[in-house]
Enzyme design. Sequence first.
Site, PDB file in Angstrom:
ATOM      1  N   GLN A   1      39.622  29.816  36.039  1.00  0.00           N
ATOM      2  CA  GLN A   1      40.661  30.802  36.280  1.00  0.00           C
ATOM      3  C   GLN A   1      41.873  30.207  36.978  1.00  0.00           C
ATOM      4  OE1 GLN A   1      38.745  33.979  38.452  1.00  0.00           O
ATOM      5  NE2 GLN A   1      37.271  34.391  36.824  1.00  0.00           N
TER       6      GLN A   1
ATOM      7  N   HIS B   1      38.279  32.907  40.953  1.00  0.00           N
ATOM      8  CA  HIS B   1      38.845  33.630  42.100  1.00  0.00           C
ATOM      9  C   HIS B   1      39.890  32.818  42.868  1.00  0.00           C
ATOM     10  CE1 HIS B   1      34.850  36.146  42.198  1.00  0.00           C
ATOM     11  NE2 HIS B   1      35.465  36.159  41.022  1.00  0.00           N
TER      12      HIS B   1
ATOM     13  N   GLU C   1      39.495  47.705  42.793  1.00  0.00           N
ATOM     14  CA  GLU C   1      40.082  48.667  43.722  1.00  0.00           C
ATOM     15  C   GLU C   1      41.555  48.416  43.983  1.00  0.00           C
ATOM     16  OE1 GLU C   1      37.128  47.814  46.781  1.00  0.00           O
ATOM     17  OE2 GLU C   1      38.694  46.897  48.025  1.00  0.00           O
TER      18      GLU C   1
ATOM     19  N   TYR D   1      39.332  44.409  54.654  1.00  0.00           N
ATOM     20  CA  TYR D   1      39.126  45.246  53.459  1.00  0.00           C
ATOM     21  C   TYR D   1      37.702  45.162  52.914  1.00  0.00           C
ATOM     22  CZ  TYR D   1      43.907  46.485  53.947  1.00  0.00           C
ATOM     23  OH  TYR D   1      45.076  47.003  54.465  1.00  0.00           O
TER      24      TYR D   1
ATOM     25  N   TYR E   1      26.655  40.875  38.760  1.00  0.00           N
ATOM     26  CA  TYR E   1      26.772  40.924  37.304  1.00  0.00           C
ATOM     27  C   TYR E   1      25.412  41.124  36.630  1.00  0.00           C
ATOM     28  CZ  TYR E   1      31.623  39.516  37.811  1.00  0.00           C
ATOM     29  OH  TYR E   1      32.962  39.478  38.141  1.00  0.00           O
TER      30      TYR E   1
END
Length: 387
Positions: free
Chosen positions: A100, A166, A260, A270, A281
């Site tokens: 990613q 990530h 979210e 958070y 998963y």
Amino acid sequence: MFIKANQLSCLFLTMAVITCSLFVGSSFSFDSHPLNTSRFSEQYRLVEVSHGFDIPWAMVQLPNQDILVSERRGELRVIRQGQLLKQPISGLPTIDNNGQGGLLDLALDPDFVNNSWLYFTYADGSGPGRGSNTALMRAKLNIATMSLSNQTRLYKGKVNASKGQHYGSRIAFDQKGYVYFSIGDRGSRDENPQNLNKDGGKIYRLHKDGKIPADNPFLNDKGEKSAVFSYGHRNPQGLAFDSSTGVLWSHEHGPKGGDEINVITAGKNYGWPVVSYGVNYSGTSFTELTEKQGMENPVLYWLPSIAPSAMVYVTSDKYPKLKGKFLLGSMKFGYIVAVSINGKTVDQQYKLFNNLGRVRSLMQGIDGFIYVGLDGGGIKKILPINS
């Protein structure tokens, strides 16, 4: 236990009503806010701007109306008058195209017309250790020579990781001269997001030259990361200000379920991975908590996950019905979500379009139009249906 026929009929009818109520008007039956699929149906259309992109991670539009597009594989491309120029922008740092990671977000300095600063985030493999981590850099853009100069790396997450997931990462500027950016948890959910001595799973705030603001919430001598603005995040890939209030909003990927939207406040936690609406998963649970004292609740969450991407606050008069709303993309379901807000709360979410493919990037250009970047599908522009 015996059930009479009329009782059985009522039971089936009740189950049918519940089932219909879950799915009519909303393709996501367990979202915190039902998805309205009808209000904006057939009110907008997409026209092609340019094709020839693999993963167009971000876009910005220059004062001359050229559009810069970051290809995640590590190229900075230019669209000029609807044509993708063959020559990419030169002067990028070495970029780790890994999973990613790659060349990620783009942002123009609010005073770009006078200073030509381009900010971008990317996977940086420099320093000790295998792999890479997310970095924020700024450089002078010379569009006439198609080049970057005066490159300065303003921040890089420590430590490098060979995991390919990530990285985050989005960039936003406030009206006070600060730059904000996100780094995902880098696949180390139990190590990084809740540890203020480690990078990852955080949103950061800097002066535009990379200096640490004196009023950052963790500016002390405890070894905490002084650039951190908020923490407890998983993989924030949306970051934008409500320009009417100055409030910072973000969205982030959950695991299986639990994407979210959050209102970002200095120093707040958070919750990831202590609290979540998602599961592993594999379907197994990693937490039983959806809220906890001292941790912020999301203002909207999605079940199942929609894989949110990009985020823009609409200010353009070209879209009166979208003005004052946030737009974000769904990579999983191939549409755009319009989020209606009231102060620091979400009123409603609405669906725009169907079957777009993986919506990777969104931009409101200086020309007032909203542009959409699709993985393997090029760059498109949103127009009202009657224009």
